[in-house]
Design a protein around this motif. Structure first.
Motif, mmCIF file in Angstrom:
data_model
loop_
_atom_site.group_PDB
_atom_site.id
_atom_site.type_symbol
_atom_site.label_atom_id
_atom_site.label_comp_id
_atom_site.label_asym_id
_atom_site.label_seq_id
_atom_site.Cartn_x
_atom_site.Cartn_y
_atom_site.Cartn_z
ATOM 1 N N GLY A 31 6.462 12.824 6.770
ATOM 2 C CA GLY A 31 6.603 13.375 5.425
ATOM 3 C C GLY A 31 7.149 12.390 4.410
ATOM 4 N N ASP A 32 7.776 11.303 4.870
ATOM 5 C CA ASP A 32 8.319 10.305 3.943
ATOM 6 C C ASP A 32 7.201 9.571 3.218
ATOM 7 N N LYS A 33 7.409 9.328 1.936
ATOM 8 C CA LYS A 33 6.522 8.469 1.150
ATOM 9 C C LYS A 33 6.995 7.038 1.368
ATOM 10 N N VAL A 34 6.052 6.135 1.643
ATOM 11 C CA VAL A 34 6.400 4.756 1.953
ATOM 12 C C VAL A 34 5.484 3.787 1.227
ATOM 13 N N GLN A 35 5.907 2.533 1.242
ATOM 14 C CA GLN A 35 5.071 1.411 0.837
ATOM 15 C C GLN A 35 5.051 0.473 2.030
ATOM 16 N N PHE A 36 3.875 -0.097 2.306
ATOM 17 C CA PHE A 36 3.783 -0.946 3.484
ATOM 18 C C PHE A 36 2.779 -2.069 3.267
ATOM 19 N N GLU A 37 2.919 -3.085 4.110
ATOM 20 C CA GLU A 37 1.961 -4.181 4.169
ATOM 21 C C GLU A 37 1.360 -4.166 5.560
ATOM 22 N N LEU A 48 -4.674 -3.756 13.713
ATOM 23 C CA LEU A 48 -3.996 -3.681 12.417
ATOM 24 C C LEU A 48 -2.519 -3.405 12.645
ATOM 25 N N THR A 49 -1.681 -4.257 12.052
ATOM 26 C CA THR A 49 -0.246 -4.191 12.290
ATOM 27 C C THR A 49 0.517 -4.121 10.975
ATOM 28 N N VAL A 50 1.424 -3.132 10.886
ATOM 29 C CA VAL A 50 2.293 -3.024 9.728
ATOM 30 C C VAL A 50 3.378 -4.089 9.856
ATOM 31 N N THR A 51 3.436 -4.986 8.884
ATOM 32 C CA THR A 51 4.414 -6.079 8.919
ATOM 33 C C THR A 51 5.613 -5.811 8.040
ATOM 34 N N LYS A 52 5.483 -4.826 7.126
ATOM 35 C CA LYS A 52 6.587 -4.466 6.250
ATOM 36 C C LYS A 52 6.450 -2.984 5.959
ATOM 37 N N LEU A 53 7.575 -2.256 6.021
ATOM 38 C CA LEU A 53 7.562 -0.815 5.769
ATOM 39 C C LEU A 53 8.855 -0.450 5.087
ATOM 40 N N GLN A 54 8.754 0.261 3.961
ATOM 41 C CA GLN A 54 9.952 0.701 3.241
ATOM 42 C C GLN A 54 9.674 2.039 2.591
ATOM 43 N N LYS A 55 10.718 2.846 2.438
ATOM 44 C CA LYS A 55 10.568 4.111 1.735
ATOM 45 C C LYS A 55 10.215 3.818 0.301
ATOM 46 N N ALA A 56 9.334 4.637 -0.250
ATOM 47 C CA ALA A 56 8.926 4.464 -1.650
ATOM 48 C C ALA A 56 10.082 4.853 -2.558
ATOM 49 N N LYS A 57 10.173 4.168 -3.684
ATOM 50 C CA LYS A 57 11.253 4.428 -4.643
ATOM 51 C C LYS A 57 10.818 5.459 -5.639
ATOM 52 N N VAL A 82 0.859 -1.178 0.000
ATOM 53 C CA VAL A 82 0.000 0.000 0.000
ATOM 54 C C VAL A 82 0.900 1.234 0.000
ATOM 55 N N ALA A 83 0.586 2.203 -0.859
ATOM 56 C CA ALA A 83 1.336 3.454 -0.886
ATOM 57 C C ALA A 83 0.799 4.362 0.207
ATOM 58 N N GLY A 84 1.719 5.040 0.885
ATOM 59 C CA GLY A 84 1.282 5.933 1.938
ATOM 60 C C GLY A 84 2.294 7.018 2.231
ATOM 61 N N GLU A 85 1.935 7.863 3.192
ATOM 62 C CA GLU A 85 2.813 8.938 3.643
ATOM 63 C C GLU A 85 2.816 8.926 5.169
ATOM 64 N N ALA A 96 11.864 -1.348 15.189
ATOM 65 C CA ALA A 96 13.107 -0.834 14.600
ATOM 66 C C ALA A 96 12.849 -0.110 13.280
ATOM 67 N N VAL A 97 11.801 -0.483 12.548
ATOM 68 C CA VAL A 97 11.528 0.173 11.263
ATOM 69 C C VAL A 97 11.133 1.633 11.440
ATOM 70 N N LEU A 98 10.681 1.999 12.633
ATOM 71 C CA LEU A 98 10.278 3.383 12.876
ATOM 72 C C LEU A 98 11.463 4.337 12.813
ATOM 73 N N LYS A 99 12.669 3.819 13.039
ATOM 74 C CA LYS A 99 13.875 4.641 12.991
ATOM 75 C C LYS A 99 14.314 4.920 11.550
ATOM 76 N N GLN A 100 13.743 4.198 10.591
ATOM 77 C CA GLN A 100 14.155 4.321 9.192
ATOM 78 C C GLN A 100 13.340 5.353 8.416
ATOM 79 N N VAL A 101 12.265 5.863 9.035
ATOM 80 C CA VAL A 101 11.407 6.829 8.341
ATOM 81 C C VAL A 101 11.110 8.014 9.259
ATOM 82 N N LYS A 102 10.622 9.088 8.644
ATOM 83 C CA LYS A 102 10.243 10.277 9.416
ATOM 84 C C LYS A 102 8.969 10.859 8.811
#
Length: 85
Positions: free
Chosen positions: A62-68, A76-85, A13-16, A54-60
């Motif tokens: 305003g960051d655009k992200v993709q997550f599961e 509801l629990t985020v199991t995967k979080l990464q900055k959007a490319k 899912v795309a998010g901010e 620990a993934v919370l330290k990788q984003v701030k």
């Protein structure tokens, strides 16, 4: 293997990032539809727990992200979080 990769991509899912609460292990995300949870609303902002704080330290904020996200016992629990490319 391609169908498995396609399925994994379909759950992203795309998010901010709107807010991070490291102490509580939660993240507030503005996002679009979450198909795997039958949430079809186009735009909403929700607070989620994170499976790995620990993934919370990788984003701030305003960051655009993709997550599961998955529906788990605690909500509801985020199991995967990464900055959007």
């Amino acid at each position: 293997m391609a169908p498995v990769v396609a399925l994994a991509q379909a759950n992203l899912v795309a998010g901010e990032v709107k807010k991070i609460d490291e102490a509580a292990g939660k993240i507030t995300l503005k996002h679009g539809p979450i198909k795997n949870l039958n949430m079809d609303e186009e735009e909403m902002t929700m607070v989620f727990r994170v499976a790995d704080p620990a993934v919370l330290k990788q984003v701030k904020a305003g960051d655009k992200v993709q997550f599961e996200v998955e529906r788990q016992t605690g909500g509801l629990t985020v199991t995967k979080l990464q900055k959007a490319k």
